[in-house]
Enzyme design. Structure first.
Site, PDB file in Angstrom:
ATOM      1  CG  ASP A 343      -2.255   0.777   0.994  1.00  0.00           C
ATOM      2  OD1 ASP A 343      -1.975   1.748   0.792  1.00  0.00           O
ATOM      3  OD2 ASP A 343      -3.331   0.260   1.112  1.00  0.00           O
ATOM      4  CG  ASP A 374       2.203   5.360  -6.871  1.00  0.00           C
ATOM      5  OD1 ASP A 374       1.160   4.612  -6.950  1.00  0.00           O
ATOM      6  OD2 ASP A 374       2.631   6.536  -7.386  1.00  0.00           O
ATOM      7  CG  HIS A 396     -15.156  -0.958  -5.862  1.00  0.00           C
ATOM      8  ND1 HIS A 396     -16.248  -1.039  -4.821  1.00  0.00           N
ATOM      9  CD2 HIS A 396     -14.173  -0.247  -4.925  1.00  0.00           C
ATOM     10  CE1 HIS A 396     -16.019  -0.491  -3.668  1.00  0.00           C
ATOM     11  NE2 HIS A 396     -14.509  -0.128  -3.642  1.00  0.00           N
TER      12      HIS A 396
HETATM   13  C1  LIG Z   1     -11.027   1.024  -0.364  1.00  0.00           C
HETATM   14  S1  LIG Z   1      -9.385   0.793   0.325  1.00  0.00           S
HETATM   15  C2  LIG Z   1      -9.255  -0.940   0.331  1.00  0.00           C
HETATM   16  C3  LIG Z   1      -8.243  -1.616   1.418  1.00  0.00           C
HETATM   17  C4  LIG Z   1      -8.184  -3.175   1.606  1.00  0.00           C
HETATM   18  N1  LIG Z   1      -7.923  -3.931   0.215  1.00  0.00           N
HETATM   19  C5  LIG Z   1      -9.562  -3.666   2.244  1.00  0.00           C
HETATM   20  O1  LIG Z   1     -10.368  -4.262   1.598  1.00  0.00           O
HETATM   21  O2  LIG Z   1      -9.615  -3.241   3.316  1.00  0.00           O
HETATM   22  C6  LIG Z   1      -8.140   1.424  -0.850  1.00  0.00           C
HETATM   23  C7  LIG Z   1      -6.854   1.075  -0.558  1.00  0.00           C
HETATM   24  O3  LIG Z   1      -5.959   1.466  -1.772  1.00  0.00           O
HETATM   25  C8  LIG Z   1      -4.737   2.140  -1.299  1.00  0.00           C
HETATM   26  N2  LIG Z   1      -4.326   3.030  -2.305  1.00  0.00           N
HETATM   27  C9  LIG Z   1      -4.894   4.192  -3.191  1.00  0.00           C
HETATM   28  N3  LIG Z   1      -3.879   4.525  -3.839  1.00  0.00           N
HETATM   29  C10 LIG Z   1      -2.851   3.841  -3.662  1.00  0.00           C
HETATM   30  C11 LIG Z   1      -1.637   3.708  -4.710  1.00  0.00           C
HETATM   31  N4  LIG Z   1      -1.250   4.774  -5.726  1.00  0.00           N
HETATM   32  N5  LIG Z   1      -0.802   2.801  -4.472  1.00  0.00           N
HETATM   33  C12 LIG Z   1      -0.869   1.931  -3.402  1.00  0.00           C
HETATM   34  N6  LIG Z   1      -2.207   1.984  -2.697  1.00  0.00           N
HETATM   35  C13 LIG Z   1      -2.847   2.776  -2.891  1.00  0.00           C
HETATM   36  C14 LIG Z   1      -5.513   3.085  -0.236  1.00  0.00           C
HETATM   37  O4  LIG Z   1      -4.428   3.534   0.743  1.00  0.00           O
HETATM   38  C15 LIG Z   1      -6.303   1.942   0.592  1.00  0.00           C
HETATM   39  O5  LIG Z   1      -5.737   1.524   1.727  1.00  0.00           O
END
Ligand SMILES: C[S@@+](CC[C@H](N)C(=O)[O-])C[C@H]1O[C@@H](n2cnc3c(N)ncnc32)[C@H](O)[C@@H]1O
Length: 521
Positions: A343, A374, A396
């Site tokens: 993440d 990232d 989504h």
């Molecule tokens: C809706 S949450 C889902 C978290 C987890 N998969 C769950 O089911 O509980 C989306 C996740 O994507 C991560 N995220 C967003 N942009 C990102 C990026 N550019 N690189 C890595 N992770 C990212 C956010 O930090 C967040 O933890």
């Protein structure tokens, strides 16, 4: 005298006239019957809805009686078993009956009500969101909990929050009229099963001392309701603007959605949440994600995917893992796996702490590893050639433009046997047309069978399945993103070098959060 029992009139040939005309009479009768049957189609629909409703309720009563367990009463605050697999609603027979029963009941309301009333009622649904939002802001759930089942007068509630008692009474009575809270005596309110889930369980003085932390360390349902009725409702009120504005109307950019128009900011939602003035929103969002867990059976992640098929010692990468909500459970179930949480660095710092608190031995032994990365950039070397890339509630969040970019990076890091396991909804059309089946009938797709409701229900079960459609609109309003049908999943994977091969259903709700499996194309 009725015509049929009159004496037949005989003609010159001696054949009774009624007999001579019998074929015509029969045709006439049949025609009338067809017309009557056609005219009675509405009555037949009512009978079918009644029958579905009756058999669903009978089926639930049957389980309760066999198990010697009562069905939860709406007047009583929720038992903790509602949120675990011990509750009666987790029983597979009860789950199926609830799906059909709720679908029939909701369709019955839309059918029975005068259409002008139904349209007006739907047009005013924002009032429910508005009153839930106000109830949360005024900490009504925490105040009312203290009074127990006899309830508390609005004059007393007002002393805790300084609101106008008469206005409070109207908000609470409106919610009560929508089956949230109950009015136990005039202007006296107590919890019911639904309103009790708005309660963080915290003391009102504790919340007042540190309002930003209101949702911290709670089960997340109050946070989820608060987020839906605050940011999400307000962004939806700008949907009409977003759909007609020349910049946002056809945009796939996540910073050109309704929410930017509603709140007047330009950055992506995540960055807006990180502004100092949005600290509560940021903290609430993290907790709300835990709340979302309660919308599917707790065992769903462990039972939805066939974990036995994962090779011994395989590398499992949770892409966009968050703090690792599901990873500890997976690691405990399959201690042989190497589990990597990936993440953004800020989130990974939280994830390390969270996982260490829950399972220090798994972190210390490096069974669970962490990587700040990232996902818009090529995947880091540590996870190249992984056996499984797992993405839960990630795709989504993005329009096809961005979801394709992300999945292409994973494809580039895959080996020929790598599997992609995605947990997001598979949306269904509301109709039962041939076009629908040509898109969704995929005999080669293991495990996937469109779940079509019996007539006269809407093919997608209508309101009984509305949670997935609610989330789809949240994605549209907040991120210009979307949930996907099976055809849209296939196209997304094909565009990014993957091939859709199977869908493993979530046993609680066949549309909501199954495991969607793809292999290297
Ligand atoms: C809706 S949450 C889902 C978290 C987890 N998969 C769950 O089911 O509980 C989306 C996740 O994507 C991560 N995220 C967003 N942009 C990102 C990026 N550019 N690189 C890595 N992770 C990212 C956010 O930090 C967040 O933890």
């Amino acid at each position: 005298m009725p015509r049929s029992i009159r004496t037949p009139i005989t003609n010159t040939t001696g054949t009774p006239r009624t007999l001579r005309h019998l074929p015509y009479a029969l045709i006439g009768l049949l025609r009338r019957r067809v017309v009557i049957m056609t005219l009675m189609a509405g009555v037949n629909d009512l009978k079918s809805l009644r029958n579905i409703l009756t058999s669903s309720i009978d089926s639930i009563i049957d389980v309760c009686e066999k198990q010697g367990e009562d069905f939860p009463r709406i007047e009583v605050p929720a038992d903790p078993s509602e949120l675990t697999q011990d509750g009666i609603r987790s029983d597979p027979q009860v789950r199926g009956a609830i799906l059909l029963g709720v679908s029939a009941a909701a369709q019955l309301i839309a059918t029975l009500q005068p259409p002008q009333d139904y349209l007006t009622m739907c047009s005013a649904r924002y009032t429910v969101s508005g009153c839930i939002c106000a109830a949360e802001r005024l900490h009504l759930a925490e105040t009312i909990r203290k009074a127990g089942s006899q309830g508390i007068h609005v004059d007393e509630i007002a002393k805790h929050n300084g609101a106008h008692p008469g206005k409070l009474a109207r908000v609470l009575r409106y919610l009560t009229t929508n089956y949230i809270f109950q009015e136990t005596a005039p202007n006296v309110f107590a919890h019911n099963i639904v309103s009790s889930l708005l309660d963080t369980g915290k003391d009102i003085d504790e919340i007042k001392r540190d309002p930003i932390a209101k949702f911290d360390n709670t089960n997340g349902l109050a946070a989820w309701a608060s987020m839906y009725t605050d940011d999400c409702m307000k962004s939806c009120s700008y949907l009409d603007v977003a759909l007609t504005d020349p910049t946002s109307a056809h945009s796939e950019e996540f910073n050109e959605a309704s929410i930017q128009l509603a709140f007047g900011f330009k950055e992506p939602l995540w960055e807006w949440y990180e502004r100092p003035e949005n600290l509560l929103r940021l903290r609430r969002f993290g907790v709300a994600m835990h709340g979302a867990e309660k919308l599917q059976p707790p065992e769903a992640v462990l039972t939805t995917y066939d974990w036995d098929s994962v090779p011994i010692g395989a590398t499992f990468v949770d892409v966009g893992s968050g703090i690792g909500t599901v990873d500890i459970a997976i690691a405990k179930m399959r201690p042989d796996l190497k589990i990597v949480l990936e993440d953004r660095p800020q989130v990974i710092a939280q994830a390390k702490e969270h996982c260490y608190n829950l399972a220090p031995e798994l972190v210390a032994s490096e069974k669970i590893q962490f990587i700040g990365a990232d996902f818009w950039e090529p995947q880091p070397d540590l996870v190249r050639g992984a056996d499984i890339f797992f993405l839960r509630h990630i795709c989504h969040n993005y329009s096809d433009k961005y979801a394709t970019k992300l999945l292409k990076h994973l494809r580039d890091a895959a080996k020929p046997t790598t599997k992609l396991v995605v947990m997001d909804s598979v949306m269904q059309h509301a109709c039962r047309s041939p076009q629908r089946s040509s898109e969704e009938h995929e005999s080669e797709l293991v495990g996937y069978k469109p779940h079509v409701a019996p007539e006269p229900l809407l093919a997608n079960f209508g309101l009984a399945n509305v949670l997935a459609y609610d989330l789809d609109l949240v994605m549209l309003n907040n991120l210009n993103a979307n949930e996907r049908t099976i055809g849209e999943w296939r196209e997304l994977f094909a565009a990014s070098g993957w091939k859709l091969t199977a869908v493993h259903e979530n046993s609680m709700n066949r549309m909501f959060w199954p495991a969607i499996i793809a292999e290297v194309a």
